[in-house]
Each structure stands twice: as structure tokens, then as C-alpha cells.
Design a protein around this motif. Structure first.
Motif, PDB file in Angstrom:
ATOM      1  N   PRO A  91      -4.539   1.435  -3.597  1.00 52.33           N
ATOM      2  CA  PRO A  91      -5.109   1.316  -2.161  1.00 52.33           C
ATOM      3  C   PRO A  91      -5.743   2.526  -1.580  1.00 52.33           C
ATOM      4  N   LEU A  92      -5.261   3.843  -2.293  1.00 48.17           N
ATOM      5  CA  LEU A  92      -6.157   4.996  -1.842  1.00 48.17           C
ATOM      6  C   LEU A  92      -7.509   4.779  -2.064  1.00 48.17           C
ATOM      7  N   LEU A  93      -8.033   4.234  -3.327  1.00 48.51           N
ATOM      8  CA  LEU A  93      -9.438   3.860  -3.603  1.00 48.51           C
ATOM      9  C   LEU A  93     -10.155   2.846  -2.657  1.00 48.51           C
ATOM     10  N   ILE A  94      -9.178   2.051  -2.200  1.00 48.86           N
ATOM     11  CA  ILE A  94      -9.715   0.824  -1.173  1.00 48.86           C
ATOM     12  C   ILE A  94      -9.890   1.490   0.353  1.00 48.86           C
ATOM     13  N   ALA A  95      -8.781   2.241   0.628  1.00 48.18           N
ATOM     14  CA  ALA A  95      -8.968   3.028   2.107  1.00 48.18           C
ATOM     15  C   ALA A  95     -10.025   3.906   2.149  1.00 48.18           C
ATOM     16  N   ALA A  96     -10.202   4.511   0.926  1.00 52.15           N
ATOM     17  CA  ALA A  96     -11.476   5.463   1.068  1.00 52.15           C
ATOM     18  C   ALA A  96     -12.856   4.903   1.028  1.00 52.15           C
ATOM     19  N   THR A  97     -13.069   3.609   0.547  1.00 51.30           N
ATOM     20  CA  THR A  97     -14.044   2.931   0.260  1.00 51.30           C
ATOM     21  C   THR A  97     -14.409   1.694   1.382  1.00 51.30           C
ATOM     22  N   SER A  98     -13.638   1.082   1.713  1.00 51.77           N
ATOM     23  CA  SER A  98     -13.583  -0.235   2.605  1.00 51.77           C
ATOM     24  C   SER A  98     -14.494   0.095   3.794  1.00 51.77           C
ATOM     25  N   ILE A 112      -3.171   6.444   8.995  1.00 47.49           N
ATOM     26  CA  ILE A 112      -1.827   7.383   8.441  1.00 47.49           C
ATOM     27  C   ILE A 112      -0.945   6.674   7.666  1.00 47.49           C
ATOM     28  N   GLY A 113      -0.732   5.341   8.236  1.00 49.51           N
ATOM     29  CA  GLY A 113       0.433   4.573   7.451  1.00 49.51           C
ATOM     30  C   GLY A 113      -0.020   4.300   5.896  1.00 49.51           C
ATOM     31  N   THR A 114      -1.305   4.065   5.857  1.00 50.55           N
ATOM     32  CA  THR A 114      -1.984   3.793   4.267  1.00 50.55           C
ATOM     33  C   THR A 114      -1.509   4.904   3.576  1.00 50.55           C
ATOM     34  N   MET A 115      -1.980   6.118   4.078  1.00 53.67           N
ATOM     35  CA  MET A 115      -1.921   7.287   3.416  1.00 53.67           C
ATOM     36  C   MET A 115      -0.447   7.798   3.192  1.00 53.67           C
ATOM     37  N   THR A 116       0.510   7.482   3.946  1.00 54.17           N
ATOM     38  CA  THR A 116       1.891   7.655   3.754  1.00 54.17           C
ATOM     39  C   THR A 116       2.444   6.960   2.628  1.00 54.17           C
ATOM     40  N   ILE A 117       2.179   5.529   2.892  1.00 51.60           N
ATOM     41  CA  ILE A 117       2.555   4.700   1.649  1.00 51.60           C
ATOM     42  C   ILE A 117       2.016   5.195   0.362  1.00 51.60           C
ATOM     43  N   ALA A 219      -3.351 -12.716   3.808  1.00 46.82           N
ATOM     44  CA  ALA A 219      -3.243 -11.675   4.719  1.00 46.82           C
ATOM     45  C   ALA A 219      -4.335 -11.037   4.821  1.00 46.82           C
ATOM     46  N   MET A 220      -5.071 -10.877   3.697  1.00 52.80           N
ATOM     47  CA  MET A 220      -6.483 -10.499   3.828  1.00 52.80           C
ATOM     48  C   MET A 220      -7.397 -11.189   4.618  1.00 52.80           C
ATOM     49  N   THR A 221      -7.459 -12.338   4.862  1.00 48.16           N
ATOM     50  CA  THR A 221      -8.229 -13.003   5.851  1.00 48.16           C
ATOM     51  C   THR A 221      -7.618 -12.927   7.418  1.00 48.16           C
ATOM     52  N   LYS A 222      -6.610 -12.050   7.466  1.00 47.77           N
ATOM     53  CA  LYS A 222      -5.905 -11.906   8.802  1.00 47.77           C
ATOM     54  C   LYS A 222      -6.200 -10.415   9.275  1.00 47.77           C
ATOM     55  N   ALA A 223      -6.277  -9.607   8.244  1.00 43.79           N
ATOM     56  CA  ALA A 223      -5.828  -8.133   8.588  1.00 43.79           C
ATOM     57  C   ALA A 223      -6.786  -7.241   7.571  1.00 43.79           C
ATOM     58  N   PRO A 224      -7.100  -6.108   8.087  1.00 43.83           N
ATOM     59  CA  PRO A 224      -7.953  -5.327   7.172  1.00 43.83           C
ATOM     60  C   PRO A 224      -7.594  -5.350   5.798  1.00 43.83           C
ATOM     61  N   VAL A 225      -8.360  -5.418   4.603  1.00 42.80           N
ATOM     62  CA  VAL A 225      -7.866  -5.460   3.128  1.00 42.80           C
ATOM     63  C   VAL A 225      -7.215  -4.066   2.979  1.00 42.80           C
ATOM     64  N   ALA A 226      -7.756  -3.160   3.418  1.00 42.63           N
ATOM     65  CA  ALA A 226      -7.028  -1.721   3.078  1.00 42.63           C
ATOM     66  C   ALA A 226      -5.789  -1.654   3.510  1.00 42.63           C
ATOM     67  N   THR A 227      -5.096  -2.164   4.707  1.00 44.44           N
ATOM     68  CA  THR A 227      -3.920  -2.366   5.242  1.00 44.44           C
ATOM     69  C   THR A 227      -3.146  -3.077   4.345  1.00 44.44           C
ATOM     70  N   VAL A 228      -3.452  -4.517   4.132  1.00 44.26           N
ATOM     71  CA  VAL A 228      -2.885  -5.288   3.158  1.00 44.26           C
ATOM     72  C   VAL A 228      -2.472  -4.715   1.959  1.00 44.26           C
ATOM     73  N   ALA A 229      -3.385  -4.218   1.217  1.00 50.28           N
ATOM     74  CA  ALA A 229      -3.368  -3.630   0.131  1.00 50.28           C
ATOM     75  C   ALA A 229      -2.241  -2.459   0.022  1.00 50.28           C
ATOM     76  N   ALA A 230      -2.296  -1.504   0.876  1.00 52.92           N
ATOM     77  CA  ALA A 230      -1.242  -0.575   1.011  1.00 52.92           C
ATOM     78  C   ALA A 230       0.159  -1.161   1.183  1.00 52.92           C
ATOM     79  N   LEU A 231       0.337  -1.983   2.181  1.00 53.99           N
ATOM     80  CA  LEU A 231       1.620  -2.667   2.664  1.00 53.99           C
ATOM     81  C   LEU A 231       2.113  -3.383   1.120  1.00 53.99           C
ATOM     82  N   ARG A 232       1.238  -3.900   0.447  1.00 52.11           N
ATOM     83  CA  ARG A 232       1.618  -4.962  -0.673  1.00 52.11           C
ATOM     84  C   ARG A 232       2.388  -3.935  -1.778  1.00 52.11           C
TER      85      ARG A 232
END
Length: 272
Positions: A91-98, A112-117, A219-232
Motif C-alpha cells: 500500500p505504500l507503493l500504491i499510495a505513492a504512485t496512484s 495520513i491514515g494510509t501512512m499510519t496503517i 470496494a475499489m469501485t467505490k473508493a480510491p484504490v490506495a485507501t482500500v489497499a491500506a485498509l485491507r
């Protein structure tokens, strides 16, 4: 809540591979179990749009590589080292490149939430008691594979017209590749013997695997991929509970600290 339930399923089937006697064949069985669970539902769902089929083919190859690396990493290193690196770096890679790949803009709270997770997940690497450089290399390589197939499937699910249909069709080819590879390396007799005595492991783990990933893709069809990837990747919390409650393993202070950080990240995502 659905993504968190999928995270629980993900942790469960990973624990089944780690606890198995033959991690490579168990990974193949779980992939095949997912395909078996998918088959009865295909007739009730529309076919994915034509534009999604190249993504389904690419995903099958990436899933084959993923399962091979999962088995190899669990053979080489402690799950306390391997699992956080695989699941935390992706998810770090995804958040950095999405931003430039999908043109998605994350809110400040989501970032912030993604980085914290991710920080919480990676904290678990500090408590690993064994696992050397080769295990780390396999885990980091698989993080790249995870990030890649997340993009492929996130885009594919969106253009398929039906995320559930995409997930089920996507699950059919990887076990063919995995068992073809296993048979060429181990022989038909060895593979058949393992399937005979461990088929139940494949069905249970495979059902959890396909349901977990299907929920994430929806969930990725409803929300940003990076957010879903981190929460998963909060699946590591459920892995902690499984190790302590079910497997009776001792948990170090690092695991509890990681759990608190991951929970905080989930709360930030919700509020952000």
C-alpha cells in the motif's frame, strides 16, 4: 466493514499456508479452491466487458507469481518478518504512485491514515526472531507484485461492469498455472497425494481467498484504490489474534504496539 471482514478472511488463509506441511502445494490448493467456489456462481452473473479480459489475463500471471513468492517467503522466514513486509510495503507503493497512474487524489486524512496503517504494519518486522536476507528479498519482491496486481485488478474491476464477475473469472486461470508448474517440478503422484489428503484445506482457504479479494475489488469501485489497499492490510491485526488465541503463540510488545498504530490508522481513514 466489508473490507475489514475481507481482511479477516485474508489473514485466515495465509495462516493456513504457513501452518501447512507443503507451503507451495498448499498455496496451489487454496488458489484451486477459490476457482472451485467461483464456478457455481458464474452462470448467474454477466460476462465482464470485453475491455476487461486483458486485465484478467495479466492478473492470472501476476497471481501465479504472487502465490509462488508467498510459499517461498514462508519457507525462508518467520511470518512476523515476511507478512508485514509483503503486506505493508504494497500500500505504500500504491499510495505513492496512484496519483499519476490512476489520477486519484487522496484527502489529507486518507494520506495520513494510509501512512499510519503502513507504519503499524511495518513495525511488526522489528519483532521477527528469524528470517534472513533472502526472506526479505522475497517479501519485498512480492510487495511489488501485490501493488502491480492491485492496480491491474482495480482498473479491470472498474471497466468490467461487474466487480464480482471480474473476480470470479479472474480466479480460474491461476490454479491451472500453479498446478501445471507443480506437476512439472514434483510429479503427478506427489501432487495427487497431497490433493487427496488436503483438499479440504484448499476449499476452506480458497473460499476465504476469493471472498476476501472480491470484497476488496468491489470496494475499489467505490473508493480510491490506495485507501482500500491500506485498509485491507489491517489483516495483520487478525493474524495477531489468530496467532495468540488459536495458535497460542507468544506476542511481543512490538505486535501490540503495531496493533494500536494500525487501529489508529483505521480511525483516521474513517474520520478523513
Amino acid at each position: 466493514m466489508l473490507v475489514l471482514f475481507g481482511a479477516l478472511l485474508h489473514a485466515t488463509w495465509n495462516a493456513m499456508i504457513k501452518a501447512g506441511t507443503d507451503k507451495s502445494l498448499d498455496a496451489s490448493l487454496i488458489s484451486a479452491g477459490g476457482a472451485v467456489c467461483a464456478l457455481p456462481f458464474l452462470m448467474f452473473l454477466p460476462l465482464p466487458n470485453a475491455a476487461a479480459w486483458p486485465f484478467i489475463g495479466a492478473s492470472a500471471v501476476l497471481q501465479f507469481v504472487y502465490f509462488q513468492l508467498v510459499a517461498g517467503a514462508y519457507r525462508e522466514g518467520d511470518i512476523g518478518l515476511v507478512y508485514p513486509l509483503m503486506r505493508g510495503c504494497a500500500p505504500l507503493l500504491i499510495a505513492a504512485t496512484s496519483g499519476f497512474i490512476l489520477d486519484e487524489t487522496l484527502s489529507t486524512g486518507a494520506v495520513i491514515g494510509t501512512m499510519t496503517i503502513c507504519a503499524g504494519i511495518l513495525t511488526l518486522a522489528f519483532e521477527a526472531r528469524r528470517g534472513g536476507g533472502h526472506a526479505i528479498r522475497l517479501a519485498l519482491a512480492n510487495a511489488c507484485v501485490i501493488a502491480t496486481y492491485t492496480y491491474v485488478d482495480g482498473i479491470g474491476a472498474r471497466i468490467s461492469g461487474n466487480a464480482v464477475s471480474y473476480t470470479l473469472w479472474m480466479s480460474l486461470l491461476p490454479p491451472v498455472l500453479l498446478f501445471t508448474w507443480a506437476t512439472s517440478k514434483r510429479g503427478t503422484v506427489a501432487v495427487a497425494a497431497h490433493v487427496r489428503y488436503n483438499w479440504w484445506r484448499g476449499l476452506i482457504g480458497g473460499g476465504g481467498s476469493i471472498a476476501s479479494y472480491g470484497l476488496a475489488l468491489w470496494a475499489m469501485t467505490k473508493a480510491p484504490v490506495a485507501t482500500v489497499a491500506a485498509l485491507r492490510e489491517t489483516s495483520i491485526l487478525f493474524a495477531l489474534l489468530i496467532s495468540v488465541i488459536v495458535l497460542k503463540e507468544k506476542a511481543s510488545a512490538w505486535r501490540y504496539l503495531a496493533g494500536a498504530i494500525i487501529a489508529l490508522g483505521g480511525l483516521i481513514l474513517k474520520l478523513g
